[in-house]
Write a protein that holds these residues in place. Structure first.
Motif, mmCIF file in Angstrom:
data_model
loop_
_atom_site.group_PDB
_atom_site.id
_atom_site.type_symbol
_atom_site.label_atom_id
_atom_site.label_comp_id
_atom_site.label_asym_id
_atom_site.label_seq_id
_atom_site.Cartn_x
_atom_site.Cartn_y
_atom_site.Cartn_z
ATOM 1 N N LEU A 36 -110.211 87.476 -18.834
ATOM 2 C CA LEU A 36 -109.123 87.711 -20.039
ATOM 3 C C LEU A 36 -108.512 86.729 -20.037
ATOM 4 N N MET A 37 -108.745 85.679 -20.996
ATOM 5 C CA MET A 37 -108.231 84.137 -21.114
ATOM 6 C C MET A 37 -106.767 84.377 -21.642
ATOM 7 N N SER A 38 -105.914 83.778 -20.898
ATOM 8 C CA SER A 38 -104.428 83.767 -21.586
ATOM 9 C C SER A 38 -104.177 82.177 -22.106
ATOM 10 N N ARG A 39 -103.082 82.116 -22.715
ATOM 11 C CA ARG A 39 -102.666 80.893 -23.201
ATOM 12 C C ARG A 39 -102.787 79.666 -22.237
ATOM 13 N N TYR A 40 -102.752 80.098 -20.900
ATOM 14 C CA TYR A 40 -102.738 79.016 -19.853
ATOM 15 C C TYR A 40 -104.210 78.282 -20.208
ATOM 16 N N LEU A 41 -105.007 78.733 -20.883
ATOM 17 C CA LEU A 41 -106.553 78.138 -20.955
ATOM 18 C C LEU A 41 -106.145 76.799 -21.626
ATOM 19 N N MET A 42 -105.044 76.605 -22.616
ATOM 20 C CA MET A 42 -104.858 75.411 -23.696
ATOM 21 C C MET A 42 -104.219 74.301 -22.841
ATOM 22 N N THR A 43 -103.671 74.751 -21.660
ATOM 23 C CA THR A 43 -103.155 73.679 -20.715
ATOM 24 C C THR A 43 -104.321 73.270 -19.748
ATOM 25 N N ARG A 44 -105.497 73.654 -19.832
ATOM 26 C CA ARG A 44 -106.501 73.354 -18.826
ATOM 27 C C ARG A 44 -107.675 72.630 -19.826
ATOM 28 N N PRO A 45 -107.762 71.441 -20.245
ATOM 29 C CA PRO A 45 -108.701 71.010 -21.454
ATOM 30 C C PRO A 45 -110.239 71.196 -20.831
ATOM 31 N N GLU A 46 -110.368 70.986 -19.541
ATOM 32 C CA GLU A 46 -111.814 71.235 -18.878
ATOM 33 C C GLU A 46 -112.100 72.685 -18.345
ATOM 34 N N ALA A 47 -111.210 73.509 -18.525
ATOM 35 C CA ALA A 47 -111.616 74.826 -18.034
ATOM 36 C C ALA A 47 -112.463 75.378 -18.953
ATOM 37 N N SER A 48 -113.338 76.256 -18.460
ATOM 38 C CA SER A 48 -114.433 77.137 -19.533
ATOM 39 C C SER A 48 -114.887 78.365 -18.632
ATOM 40 N N LEU A 49 -115.150 79.213 -19.536
ATOM 41 C CA LEU A 49 -115.772 80.511 -19.072
ATOM 42 C C LEU A 49 -117.162 80.324 -18.009
ATOM 43 N N ASP A 102 -110.114 77.798 -30.386
ATOM 44 C CA ASP A 102 -109.974 77.814 -31.857
ATOM 45 C C ASP A 102 -109.057 79.115 -32.109
ATOM 46 N N VAL A 103 -109.437 80.233 -31.576
ATOM 47 C CA VAL A 103 -108.560 81.393 -31.860
ATOM 48 C C VAL A 103 -106.965 81.383 -31.367
ATOM 49 N N PHE A 104 -106.813 80.659 -30.043
ATOM 50 C CA PHE A 104 -105.583 80.311 -29.530
ATOM 51 C C PHE A 104 -104.736 79.768 -30.549
ATOM 52 N N ARG A 105 -105.413 78.636 -31.252
ATOM 53 C CA ARG A 105 -104.723 77.524 -32.091
ATOM 54 C C ARG A 105 -104.355 78.293 -33.422
ATOM 55 N N GLN A 106 -105.538 78.958 -33.942
ATOM 56 C CA GLN A 106 -105.355 79.078 -35.373
ATOM 57 C C GLN A 106 -104.714 80.544 -35.634
ATOM 58 N N ALA A 107 -105.095 81.435 -34.869
ATOM 59 C CA ALA A 107 -104.896 82.905 -34.724
ATOM 60 C C ALA A 107 -103.356 83.159 -34.021
ATOM 61 N N HIS A 108 -102.891 82.157 -33.290
ATOM 62 C CA HIS A 108 -101.901 82.287 -32.280
ATOM 63 C C HIS A 108 -101.917 83.344 -31.451
ATOM 64 N N ALA A 109 -103.064 83.755 -30.980
ATOM 65 C CA ALA A 109 -103.317 84.691 -30.002
ATOM 66 C C ALA A 109 -102.670 84.245 -28.758
ATOM 67 N N ASP A 110 -102.387 85.513 -27.981
ATOM 68 C CA ASP A 110 -101.533 85.435 -26.728
ATOM 69 C C ASP A 110 -102.741 85.522 -25.711
ATOM 70 N N PHE A 111 -103.679 86.385 -25.879
ATOM 71 C CA PHE A 111 -104.874 86.743 -24.967
ATOM 72 C C PHE A 111 -106.085 86.541 -26.006
ATOM 73 N N ALA A 147 -86.829 94.396 -27.307
ATOM 74 C CA ALA A 147 -88.225 94.515 -26.506
ATOM 75 C C ALA A 147 -88.703 93.285 -26.874
ATOM 76 N N PRO A 148 -89.481 92.626 -26.070
ATOM 77 C CA PRO A 148 -90.493 91.427 -26.312
ATOM 78 C C PRO A 148 -91.428 91.804 -27.377
ATOM 79 N N PRO A 149 -91.856 90.929 -28.066
ATOM 80 C CA PRO A 149 -92.822 90.979 -28.973
ATOM 81 C C PRO A 149 -94.371 91.491 -28.321
ATOM 82 N N ALA A 150 -94.881 92.492 -29.134
ATOM 83 C CA ALA A 150 -96.228 92.902 -28.441
ATOM 84 C C ALA A 150 -97.342 91.567 -28.479
ATOM 85 N N PRO A 151 -97.905 91.472 -27.253
ATOM 86 C CA PRO A 151 -98.676 90.290 -27.308
ATOM 87 C C PRO A 151 -100.047 90.354 -28.023
ATOM 88 N N LYS A 152 -100.326 89.391 -28.899
ATOM 89 C CA LYS A 152 -101.447 89.498 -29.870
ATOM 90 C C LYS A 152 -102.925 89.300 -28.849
#
Length: 339
Positions: free
Chosen positions: A168-181, A89-98, A9-14
Motif C-alpha cells: 500500500l503505497m503512501s505519499r512517502y513514495l514521492m520523496t523516494r525517486p528510486e523506490a519501486s514496487l 502519476d496518480v499521486f501527482r494528478q489525483a492528489h491521492a494519499d495512498f 476531524a481530519p479529512p478522509a484519506p483519498k
C-alpha cells in the motif's frame, strides 16, 4: 473554532488503486464494480487485451464509475515498473494519499471504509503499508460461466501456507525517486528490481481493517492463458521469469499435453506461492467461509471466458512482430538493408 469544542476531524484519506490488466474479460467487470465501491478511484492500464476487456472497461467508464482507463502497447510485461510509474502519476494528478496496486483477481476486503480510514489516518508519515494477501479457492466442480457464483462460492484458506502481503503505497513514495514496487507488488523496494533486503519501511494494516482477497485460479482456460502469455511477455522484456511453483507446474502440464482438471486446479490453488517441495494435498488444506464480494450486478461480462489458444497465439504474434520491428530499426540505424 468555538472554545471547548473538539477539533475538527481530519479529512478522509483519498485512496486509489493502480492495475495492469490483459485479457481478463471474465472477471474485470466484477473486479471494477467491487473495488470501485470501496475506493476513491482506480487507474487501470489495459496492456494489449484482445478478448474484449478494453470494451468492458470503456462501458464501465461511460457509467461514470471512478475509473481512469489507459491503453498501453508497450512490448513485454514489466508489471512492477509500469505500475510504479502510474502510481506516481496518480499521486501527482489525483492528489491521492495512498495507492494500492491490484491485479484483476484481487478484491479489497474490509469491514467498513470508515474503519479503514481511521487506520490510514494513524499511519506513520515515513512508511508505506502492507495488506495481508488471503488466498481464496473456488469450487472447480461447479458449472462454469457464472463468475459471480464462482467468486461468492470461493472459500478462504483457513491458514495461509505462505505469509505474503501486497504493498500500500503512501505519499512517502514521492520523496523516494528510486523506490519501486518489487516483483509481484508485494512491497516497495529502495530501487527497481529490489529484493526483500532492499525493502523500504512498511507498516502492516491489520486484517480487521482491510486485506486482499486473492482468487488466483478461476478455470483451466483462464489459468493456461495467464501463465503462457505472462511467460512470453517476461521473456520478450528480457526479464528473468521466476514463477510460483503452481504456475510452473501448470505450464509444464500444458506443454506435456496433460489436462488441467478440477483436482489439479485445486492442488495448484491451495499451494499457490508455496515451494514445490512443501506442497500438500487439498484435503490437508482446510477452507473456511469468509465472503468478500460486494453486492454487485454485472452487465457486460460474457457467459463464457475466451478460449486460450487464440489469445496465446495473438500474444505470440504481437511479440514476434515487435521483435522484428526492433531488429529492422537496428539494421536501419547501422545502414544495413532490411530483410
Amino acid at each position: 473554532m468555538t472554545p471547548g469544542a473538539p477539533p475538527p476531524a481530519p479529512p478522509a484519506p483519498k485512496v486509489w488503486s493502480v492495475s495492469l490488466v490483459r485479457n481478463e474479460i471474465d472477471i474485470v467487470e466484477a473486479f471494477v464494480r467491487h473495488n470501485a465501491s470501496l475506493l476513491d478511484g482506480m487507474a487501470i492500464v489495459d496492456h494489449g487485451s484482445t478478448d474484449g476487456t478494453l470494451d468492458v472497461l470503456a462501458e464501465l467508464a461511460r457509467e461514470k464509475l471512478p475509473i481512469l482507463v489507459i491503453r498501453s502497447a508497450a512490448p513485454g510485461y514489466l508489471q512492477e515498473r509500469m505500475t510504479t510509474a502510474i502510481a506516481r502519476d496518480v499521486f501527482r494528478q489525483a492528489h491521492a494519499d495512498f495507492v494500492l496496486p491490484l491485479d484483476a483477481d484481487e478484491f479489497l476486503k474490509m469491514r467498513s471504509r470508515a474503519a479503514f480510514n481511521r487506520a490510514l489516518q494513524a499511519f506513520p508519515p515515513d512508511m508505506n503499508g502492507l495488506l495481508h494477501w488471503l488466498t481464496y479457492v473456488p469450487d472447480f466442480d461447479a458449472p462454469a460461466g457464472d463468475i459471480l457464483a464462482l467468486l461468492r462460492g470461493s472459500k478462504r484458506m483457513a491458514k495461509e501456507r505462505h505469509v505474503f502481503h501486497k504493498a500500500l503505497m503512501s505519499r512517502y513514495l514521492m520523496t523516494r525517486p528510486e523506490a519501486s514496487l518489487a516483483n509481484g507488488n508485494h512491497f516497495v523496494a529502495r530501487k527497481p528490481r529490489g529484493t526483500s533486503e532492499d525493502a523500504e519501511p512498511h507498516a502492516r494494516i491489520r486484517d480487521e481493517f482491510a486485506a486482499i482477497a486473492h482468487v488466483p485460479i478461476r478455470s483451466a482456460a483462464q489459468f493456461v492463458t495467464k501463465v503462457a502469455v505472462k511467460k512470453m511477455g517476461r521473456l520478450a522484456a528480457n526479464y528473468d521469469w521466476k514463477p510460483d511453483a503452481a504456475s510452473q507446474a501448470a505450464y509444464e502440464a500444458v506443454v506435456a499435453n496433460r489436462a488441467l482438471d478440477a483436482a489439479a486446479l485445486r492442488e495448484y490453488a491451495v499451494n499457490w506461492s508455496v515451494q514445490r517441495g512443501n506442497w500438500v494435498a487439498p484435503s490437508e488444506a482446510p477452507l473456511v467461509d469468509d465472503p468478500f464480494l460486494a453486492p454487485i450486478v454485472l452487465r457486460y461480462t460474457p457467459p463464457r471466458a475466451a478460449e486460450p489458444l487464440p489469445l496465446v497465439l495473438g500474444a505470440a504474434e504481437r511479440l514476434v512482430r515487435r521483435l522484428a520491428e526492433a531488429r529492422a530499426a537496428r539494421a536501419r540505424a547501422r545502414g544495413e538493408a532490411v530483410r
